[in-house]
Structure formats: C-alpha cells, structure tokens
Enzyme design. Structure first.
Site, PDB file in Angstrom:
ATOM      1  N   HIS A 115      -3.097   6.203   4.805  1.00 17.28           N
ATOM      2  CA  HIS A 115      -1.686   6.434   5.111  1.00 17.28           C
ATOM      3  C   HIS A 115      -1.286   7.856   4.703  1.00 17.28           C
ATOM      4  O   HIS A 115      -1.748   8.380   3.681  1.00 17.28           O
ATOM      5  CB  HIS A 115      -0.787   5.498   4.301  1.00 17.28           C
ATOM      6  CG  HIS A 115      -0.822   4.064   4.732  1.00 17.28           C
ATOM      7  ND1 HIS A 115      -1.449   3.607   5.869  1.00 17.28           N
ATOM      8  CD2 HIS A 115      -0.261   2.956   4.156  1.00 17.28           C
ATOM      9  CE1 HIS A 115      -1.275   2.304   5.975  1.00 17.28           C
ATOM     10  NE2 HIS A 115      -0.574   1.880   4.948  1.00 17.28           N
ATOM     11  N   CYS A 160       0.817  -1.223   0.000  1.00 10.38           N
ATOM     12  CA  CYS A 160       0.000   0.000   0.000  1.00 10.38           C
ATOM     13  C   CYS A 160       0.852   1.276   0.000  1.00 10.38           C
ATOM     14  O   CYS A 160       0.563   2.233  -0.727  1.00 10.38           O
ATOM     15  CB  CYS A 160      -0.936  -0.014   1.203  1.00 10.38           C
ATOM     16  SG  CYS A 160      -0.122  -0.515   2.730  1.00 10.38           S
TER      17      CYS A 160
END
Ligand code: A2P
Length: 346
Positions: free
Chosen positions: A252, A138
């Site tokens: 994130h 990711c």
C-alpha cells in the site's frame, strides 16, 4: 509474596494458523520461519475447500486440516488470517482451549477487551490482553508507524489521508484477478471481474468496501479512522481519509498530511522518523526518488519520504509525507508475529 501476573505466557508453543492457504496465511508461515519463532508444532487450518492440501514449513510437508471445534486442543498460539465470521466463530473456541489468539480480521478490533496492537506504537496495551489480541487494519498499521513518532515528539492535531491500496488487501483471489485481468487486457481478451466490482487492469477505483449512504465513507475508511484513533490513544483525533484501490499486487502507498501542535521544520520531522523503529527514510529530492510499493514489498519496514511542509496549511503546522508498506507483512503477518514474539517468555 504476590507476583504480578505477566502477559508473557508462551514458551515454545504449538501454533495453529487459521487461513493458512490464503495470502496472509502464506506470509505467516514464512515469518515464523524467517524470524526463527520457537514453534513446537504447527497446525495449518482452512475451510473444507482446502482440507488435504499440502503446504511446506521448514522444508516439511504439512497437510491442511478443516478448522473445527476440536482444532485447538493442545494449541497455545492461534494466528487467525481468515475472514471475520471465521474469527468470531473459532477465536472463542481457541481461547477456551487455552490458546492466545492473534486475530488478523476486523472481528475484535473495536472490542475494548481485545488490545489493538502495533508493537512499535502501543506495546503497553498488550499487557491487558485476555486471550484475544487484534491485529489492526493494514492501512492503519502503516499510517500509525509513521505518525506515532511525530505524535509522541511534536503532538498531533489532525490527519488528512489518501491511500493507494494494493490487491492483496482483498486476498489471494484479488491478486490472481489483477494478474489474470492484466494478461487478458494485454492479449485483447475480454475479462469479466469476479472478485472485485470493477475492471482492475490499468484502472483505479474507490475502495470496494461497502459505502455508508449517510456519510459517504466506505467501510475501509471508517476502519482506518476508528482504528488509528484507538492505536494512537486519541479518540477524538480529526481524520479525513479517501481509500482507493490501485493495480498493485501487495504494498500500500499512503499520502498523509499531519497537522502538528506547532510549526516543525521538515528536517526535524525527518530526524524524528530516522530514529523510529520499523521506519526507513526514502527521500531523495534530487533524484525524485521516494517510497514506491515495488520497493516496499517483500520487506518489513514502512518507507517514508516526500517529507515537506504542507503549503495548504498557512499556519505552517502541517507536514506532508508519502508512505509505502507491504500490506501482507507489516500490514498483516509480520505485525501479528511481532505481537506473538512479545508474548514469549524470555
Ligand atoms: P480456503 O483456502 O479453504 O478458502 P485470502 O484472504 O487470501 O482469500 O485467504 C483467506 C483464507 O481464509 C484462506 O486460507 C481460506 O481458506 C480461509 N477461509 C475462508 N473462509 C473460511 C472458513 N469459512 N473457514 C476456515 N477458513 C476459511
């Protein structure tokens, strides 16, 4: 006449999702719905723990089955969103049954037979797939979305990265632990961590992946380095990275300094990124308004801002930026479904 074999091989496929009950699995189901992916039939699979559980797809109840050797008969597309061991065991089974696999685990990411694909960055590598396509880490996906356009236009010499990673990267149990431990903290109750190694509420800690005792880098950092190099086709690109877990649910944030081939004004960097697919500029200095995980979550773009010259590099070649992207969407499920869309026969 000889015809070129095409990597586009899916037409209205029967789709299987392995790990359908997890955080990424839930987003895969939602992405298939939201993007009107042509699904002839959907098979939801997980471990024995979840067999019999009922999930919804397009308003229909679908029962989750336990993944096994016969799960992939008649399946043309298998989306894996479980752990690496499950992918190693069952991706070859799905492949042998004739399915194309898009795997979200790290099992095949460094296997040169398996393209590691971010469609906006290295779509051309998909043409060489042999039935298993790897969905990158990711953090590597979100990072590459912002630096690949700069690499293409200006040339890239080096990356220095610090991450602020959400709970979702460690799965639904870690998200649940963040909520439960925060509740306990606010109510003055003791909470013993069960999923992550350290107290998560109101805390920040170095990424929970195993630390290599020689280098001092943890597994997540080593993945980010290796996968970013592979996605950018730049095997020796110097990359320094520190990965940290923060008490955020699902997006994130990344601070990155990119050293380019020559000094480039921040305005030119911004202009380049404004044109990049899947990137949205959030960069308002007057309002001190920049990418935030709370605004990155639930949508597919990577937010990019704080675009400025890095004063730590006297050469003027380095640009500093702040990024935020939804770990479960562009960092996982959305990227996987975008890959699958590229396999569809027009
Ligand atoms: P289960 O619900 O049966 O445990 P997350 O990353 O959010 O924790 O989700 C992990 C997903 O992977 C879940 O759907 C989980 O299913 C699935 N999974 C975990 N271990 C296995 C396994 N051994 N076989 C199949 N699915 C698994």
């Amino acid at each position: 006449m000889l015809t070129q074999p095409s990597y586009r091989s899916l037409r209205n496929p029967v789709v299987a999702i392995v790990g359908a009950t997890g955080a990424v699995g839930a987003e895969l189901i939602r992405c298939l719905e939201d993007r009107d992916f042509p699904v002839q039939g959907l098979r939801l699979l997980a471990s024995a723990r979840s067999a019999g559980k009922v999930l919804q797809y397009r308003g229909q109840d679908l029962m989750v089955g336990e993944v096994g050797p016969d799960s992939f008969k008649g399946v043309q597309l298998a989306l894996f969103a479980a752990d690496s061991d499950t992918s190693r065991k069952y991706a070859p089974v799905a492949q042998a049954a004739g399915a194309v696999v898009v795997d979200n685990s790290s099992a095949f990411r460094m296997d040169l037979d398996c393209p590691l694909v971010v469609p906006e960055v290295n779509l051309e590598t998909l043409a060489n797939h042999r039935g298993v396509i790897a969905n990158p880490n990711c953090t590597a996906i979100i990072l590459c979305m912002a630096v690949a356009p700069l690499q293409r236009r200006f040339g890239l010499r080096r990356l220095q990265v610090a991450t602020y990673q959400a709970a979702s990267g460690a799965g639904q149990p870690a998200m649940d632990e963040l909520v439960a431990s925060t509740q306990a903290y606010l109510e003055g109750r003791e909470y013993k961590p069960q999923v992550l190694p350290h107290p998560y509420a109101f805390n920040v800690f170095s990424h929970n992946d195993t630390v290599d005792l020689q280098s001092g880098y943890n597994g997540e950092e080593l993945k980010v380095i290796a996968e970013t190099r592979r996605i950018l086709s730049s095997g020796a690109l110097p990359i320094g990275v520190t990965c940290v877990r923060v008490p955020v649910l699902r997006a994130h944030t990344i601070a990155v300094t990119a050293e380019l081939d020559a000094p480039v004004p921040p305005a030119a960097v911004r202009e380049c990124l404004e044109e990049a697919m899947g990137v949205r500029i959030v960069d308002d200095r007057e309002r001190n308004y920049f990418p935030m995980p709370i605004e990155a979550q639930g949508q597919g773009d990577v937010l990019v801002g704080r675009i400025r010259r890095d004063l730590g590099d006297p050469s003027g070649r380095s640009v500093a930026m702040l990024l935020a992207g939804d770990q479960l969407l562009k960092g996982a499920a959305l990227n996987a479904v975008q890959i699958a869309e590229q396999l569809l026969v027009a």
